[in-house]
Design a protein around this motif. Structure first.
Motif, PDB file in Angstrom:
ATOM      1  N   UNK A   7      38.087 -26.246   1.297  1.00 45.24           N
ATOM      2  CA  UNK A   7      36.849 -25.497   1.137  1.00 45.24           C
ATOM      3  C   UNK A   7      35.559 -26.434   0.953  1.00 45.24           C
ATOM      4  N   UNK A   8      34.659 -26.121   1.478  1.00 47.03           N
ATOM      5  CA  UNK A   8      33.104 -26.693   1.744  1.00 47.03           C
ATOM      6  C   UNK A   8      32.473 -26.664   0.468  1.00 47.03           C
ATOM      7  N   UNK A   9      31.827 -27.791  -0.304  1.00 52.36           N
ATOM      8  CA  UNK A   9      30.906 -27.880  -1.534  1.00 52.36           C
ATOM      9  C   UNK A   9      29.563 -28.467  -1.041  1.00 52.36           C
ATOM     10  N   UNK A  10      28.663 -27.624  -0.746  1.00 48.22           N
ATOM     11  CA  UNK A  10      27.300 -28.031  -0.692  1.00 48.22           C
ATOM     12  C   UNK A  10      26.895 -28.872  -1.897  1.00 48.22           C
ATOM     13  N   UNK A  11      26.660 -30.289  -1.717  1.00 52.56           N
ATOM     14  CA  UNK A  11      26.266 -31.304  -2.883  1.00 52.56           C
ATOM     15  C   UNK A  11      24.693 -31.137  -2.854  1.00 52.56           C
ATOM     16  N   UNK A  12      24.165 -32.375  -3.466  1.00 54.91           N
ATOM     17  CA  UNK A  12      22.802 -32.445  -3.841  1.00 54.91           C
ATOM     18  C   UNK A  12      22.553 -33.794  -3.419  1.00 54.91           C
ATOM     19  N   UNK A  13      21.245 -33.747  -2.499  1.00 50.02           N
ATOM     20  CA  UNK A  13      20.743 -35.140  -1.935  1.00 50.02           C
ATOM     21  C   UNK A  13      19.462 -35.267  -2.581  1.00 50.02           C
ATOM     22  N   UNK A  51      22.919 -39.532   4.806  1.00 52.67           N
ATOM     23  CA  UNK A  51      22.550 -39.108   3.440  1.00 52.67           C
ATOM     24  C   UNK A  51      22.880 -37.773   3.552  1.00 52.67           C
ATOM     25  N   UNK A  52      22.392 -36.830   4.498  1.00 54.93           N
ATOM     26  CA  UNK A  52      22.856 -35.311   4.234  1.00 54.93           C
ATOM     27  C   UNK A  52      24.377 -35.253   4.348  1.00 54.93           C
ATOM     28  N   UNK A  53      25.003 -35.902   4.898  1.00 55.50           N
ATOM     29  CA  UNK A  53      26.615 -35.838   5.187  1.00 55.50           C
ATOM     30  C   UNK A  53      27.339 -36.452   4.152  1.00 55.50           C
ATOM     31  N   UNK A  54      26.721 -37.368   3.112  1.00 50.54           N
ATOM     32  CA  UNK A  54      27.160 -37.959   2.213  1.00 50.54           C
ATOM     33  C   UNK A  54      27.128 -36.859   0.908  1.00 50.54           C
ATOM     34  N   UNK A  55      26.074 -35.773   1.243  1.00 51.07           N
ATOM     35  CA  UNK A  55      25.970 -34.700  -0.028  1.00 51.07           C
ATOM     36  C   UNK A  55      26.695 -33.586   0.255  1.00 51.07           C
ATOM     37  N   UNK A  56      27.645 -33.347   1.369  1.00 51.53           N
ATOM     38  CA  UNK A  56      28.265 -32.445   1.567  1.00 51.53           C
ATOM     39  C   UNK A  56      29.805 -32.595   1.474  1.00 51.53           C
ATOM     40  N   UNK A  57      30.432 -31.964   0.577  1.00 48.19           N
ATOM     41  CA  UNK A  57      31.903 -32.221   0.239  1.00 48.19           C
ATOM     42  C   UNK A  57      32.861 -31.171   0.781  1.00 48.19           C
ATOM     43  N   UNK A  58      34.089 -31.830   0.853  1.00 48.01           N
ATOM     44  CA  UNK A  58      35.131 -31.001   1.379  1.00 48.01           C
ATOM     45  C   UNK A  58      36.190 -31.199   0.385  1.00 48.01           C
ATOM     46  N   UNK A  59      36.557 -30.154  -0.202  1.00 53.34           N
ATOM     47  CA  UNK A  59      37.669 -30.268  -1.193  1.00 53.34           C
ATOM     48  C   UNK A  59      38.980 -29.774  -0.811  1.00 53.34           C
ATOM     49  N   UNK A  60      39.946 -30.791  -0.997  1.00 51.84           N
ATOM     50  CA  UNK A  60      41.192 -30.718  -0.251  1.00 51.84           C
ATOM     51  C   UNK A  60      42.300 -30.578  -1.334  1.00 51.84           C
ATOM     52  N   UNK A  61      43.393 -29.812  -1.167  1.00 51.99           N
ATOM     53  CA  UNK A  61      44.381 -29.582  -2.088  1.00 51.99           C
ATOM     54  C   UNK A  61      45.586 -30.315  -1.556  1.00 51.99           C
ATOM     55  N   UNK A  62      46.333 -31.281  -2.389  1.00 51.74           N
ATOM     56  CA  UNK A  62      47.693 -31.990  -2.096  1.00 51.74           C
ATOM     57  C   UNK A  62      48.186 -32.310  -3.303  1.00 51.74           C
ATOM     58  N   UNK A  63      49.428 -32.936  -3.232  1.00 48.31           N
ATOM     59  CA  UNK A  63      50.333 -33.230  -4.341  1.00 48.31           C
ATOM     60  C   UNK A  63      50.393 -35.032  -4.359  1.00 48.31           C
TER      61      UNK A  63
END
Length: 452
Positions: A290-296, A115-127
Motif C-alpha cells: 500500500x502507498x503511504x504519502x509521507x512528509x517532505x 526529495x519528493x520520492x524519498x517522501x513517498x513510502x510503499x508498505x510491503x508485507x513479508x515473512x
C-alpha cells in the motif's frame, strides 16, 4: 545479511535533537496539552497541526501544503516531526534545507524529484527472521566519525533482549547502533530487529520492567513482553520509499565500474521511475503493498528561487505527492531570482495553496521545561540552580544558546569531579562560549582589526 553477533562490551550514547518527539501532544478533542509527546507550549500551532493531520488522514490535503512561520528556535522542525509521527511510525519524513537544491552535480528539478520520492513510502508485507524482545540493558560504544573527526557517532551497540521464555545478549554494528541512538531506545522498550536488513522497530514500552527509567515525556504505548524465543520468524511489514526502489532498479542496470563511481549521486532516468511506478501499482492491485504519502519538510524555504517555487506548485497537484511542509523565519523579502518583494519571499500563487501555521517565542516557563527535557535526553543531571541559570540565559539570549551549553557544562562539571551540573559550571561554560550579543559587541570593539 546484517551482522549481528551474540555478546561483547560497550558504553552510553547520545540522543538526536528530535528523538524524544512521539506526536503532537493533543488529546482526542484536538486540545493541546502544555507538555506532551515531547513537545512544550506552542498550543495554537500544535492544535492547527492536529487539524492538518485529520485532513491528511481523510484525504483532503490534495493540492495543498503547509507553511510554518516563526522566529528562529520556536519549534518549526519539531512540529513537522510531530505531524509525521501522528501519521504513523513508518511514515517517511524527509528533511531538506532549501540551499541543498543548488548542487553542482544535479539539476534543481532532479534534487527536488528525488526529495519528493524519498517522501513517498510503499508498505510491503513479508515473512522474515527477527530478534524480538524487551530491552533489559543497552550499552553504546561511541567513536569518532571516519569522515569528520570532530563528530562522535555510535559505532557499536550491546543489547540484552528478553522474552517471557528466553534471554539473549547481542552486539550489532554501526547501522543498528545509529538507529537505536536516534530512536532513544532504553531499558524497558520492546523492539525487534530484522536479522537480514538490520532495520530496528520500536514497538512500545513493556509493562512492569524492573529498573526501567521513565521520563515525563514518555508517551509510547504500553505492550506485553513477547513470548517464545528471541530469534524467530515473523510476518513483517516493511516500508520502502519510491527513491529506494528507484536506486534498486537502477543498480540492476549498471556496470560494477559505475557502481563504484558513486552512480547514486547522478540522475535517475525517467524510464526507471516509470518502471518503479508500474511495479508499485501492480503490488498495490495484488494487495501485497500500500502507498503511504509521507512528509517532505523544506527548511529555510525563503532560500528557494522562482523556478523551484513553480516546480513545487506543480508537484502539489501530482497524483503521487507527499505532504509538503515549508518553514521560514523571514518576513517580507525578495523572491530569489526576481526583484519582487513578497511575504516570506514566496510567490502569492503558492502562498494561496498553503495552510499557514505560526509559532511564537517561548515563555520562561516553557523554556525551562524544554531545557529540562533536553537534559534528560542527554542524561545530564542538573541541580535546580543550574536549571534556573540556563532558563535565565534562554530568556536573555536565546533558547538554542542555553541548550548548547548543556554538554559543555557537563564536561566542566566532570573535570571538577562531579556528576551533577551546578550553576557555576553553566556560568563557566557561558564565559568560554560567547552568545550572539557578546559576539556582535566583540566585532564592533575590534572592527578596525578585522579584514574587509
Amino acid at each position: 545479511m546484517a551482522e549481528i553477533k551474540e555478546v561483547r562490551k560497550v558504553e552510553t550514547g547520545r540522543a538526536s535533537i528530535h528523538s524524544h518527539i512521539t506526536g503532537l501532544g493533543v488529546d482526542e478533542n484536538g486540545k493541546a496539552k502544555f507538555k506532551a509527546d515531547g513537545l512544550v507550549g506552542q498550543l495554537e500551532a500544535r492544535e492547527a497541526a492536529w487539524v492538518v493531520v485529520q485532513l491528511i488522514k481523510q484525504g483532503k490535503m490534495a493540492g495543498k501544503g503547509i507553511l510554518l512561520v516563526g522566529p528562529p528556535g520556536t519549534g518549526k522542525t519539531a512540529l513537522a516531526v510531530g505531524i509525521a509521527k501522528e501519521l504513523g511510525e513508518d511514515t517517511p519524513f524527509n528533511t531538506l534545507n532549501a540551499s541543498e537544491i543548488y548542487s553542482v552535480d544535479l539539476k534543481k528539478t532532479e534534487v527536488l524529484t528525488q526529495a519528493l520520492r524519498k517522501s513517498i513510502g510503499v508498505r510491503v508485507r513479508q515473512r522474515r527472521m527477527v530478534y524480538e524482545g524487551v530491552v533489559k540493558d543497552v550499552k553504546m560504544r561511541i567513536a569518532r566519525s571516519r569522515i569528520n573527526p570532530y563528530v562522535q557517532i555510535p559505532r557499536e551497540v550491546e543489547l540484552k533482549l528478553a522474552t517471557k521464555d528466553e534471554e539473549r545478549t547481542l552486539t550489532a554494528g554501526e547501522t543498528i547502533a545509529e538507529q537505536i541512538s536516534k530512536m532513544g531506545i532504553r531499558k524497558g522498550d520492546v523492539i525487534w530487529i530484522d536479522a537480514e536488513t538490520g532495520n530496528v522497530v520500536k514497538v512500545g514500552k513493556a509493562k512492569d520492567v524492573e529498573g526501567a527509567k521513565t521520563f515525563d515525556i514518555d508517551t509510547a504505548r504500553t505492550v506485553e513482553i513477547p513470548s517464545g524465543p528471541v530469534k524467530k520468524e515473523k510476518e513483517l511489514t516493511n516500508t520502502f520509499t519510491l527513491y529506494d526502489l528507484d536506486l534498486t532498479l537502477a543498480a540492476q542496470s549498471i556496470s560494477i565500474t559505475a557502481l563504484f563511481s558513486l552512480w547514486s549521486e547522478r540522475e535517475v532516468s525517467q524510464d526507471i521511475r516509470k518502471q518503479v511506478d508500474a511495479y508499485v501499482k501492480d503490488m498495490i492491485n495484488k494487495g501485497t503493498a500500500e502507498l503511504i504519502p509521507g512528509v517532505l519538510f523544506i527548511d529555510d524555504a525563503h532560500m528557494l528561487d522562482i523556478e523551484t517555487f513553480s516546480f513545487l506548485t506543480k508537484a502539489l497537484e501530482a497524483e503521487l505527492a507527499p505532504i509538503l511542509v515549508l518553514a521560514t523565519n523571514r518576513g517580507t523579502t525578495k523572491i530569489r531570482g526576481t526583484d519582487v518583494e513578497a511575504p516570506h519571499g514566496m510567490p502569492l500563487d503558492l502562498l494561496d495553496r498553503l495552510l499557514i501555521i505560526t509559532t511564537r517565542p517561548y515563555s520562561k516557563e516553557e523554556s525551562r521545561e524544554i531545557i529540562s527535557i533536553r537534559a534528560e535526553e542527554l542524561d545530564i543531571e542538573l541541580e535546580p540552580a543550574a536549571l534556573d541559570e540556563l532558563t535565565s540565559m534562554a530568556a536573555e539570549e536565546s533558547l538554542r544558546y542555553s541548550i548548547q551549553l548543556l554538554e559543555p557544562s557537563q564536561v566542566i562539571a566532570r573535570k571538577a569531579g562531579r556528576g551533577i551540573v551546578k550553576a557555576e559550571d553553566v556560568k563557566e561554560a557561558s564565559r568560554l562560549f560567547s552568545d550572539l550579543k557578546r559576539s556582535v559587541k566583540y566585532v564592533k570593539e575590534y572592527e578596525n582589526l578585522f579584514l574587509k
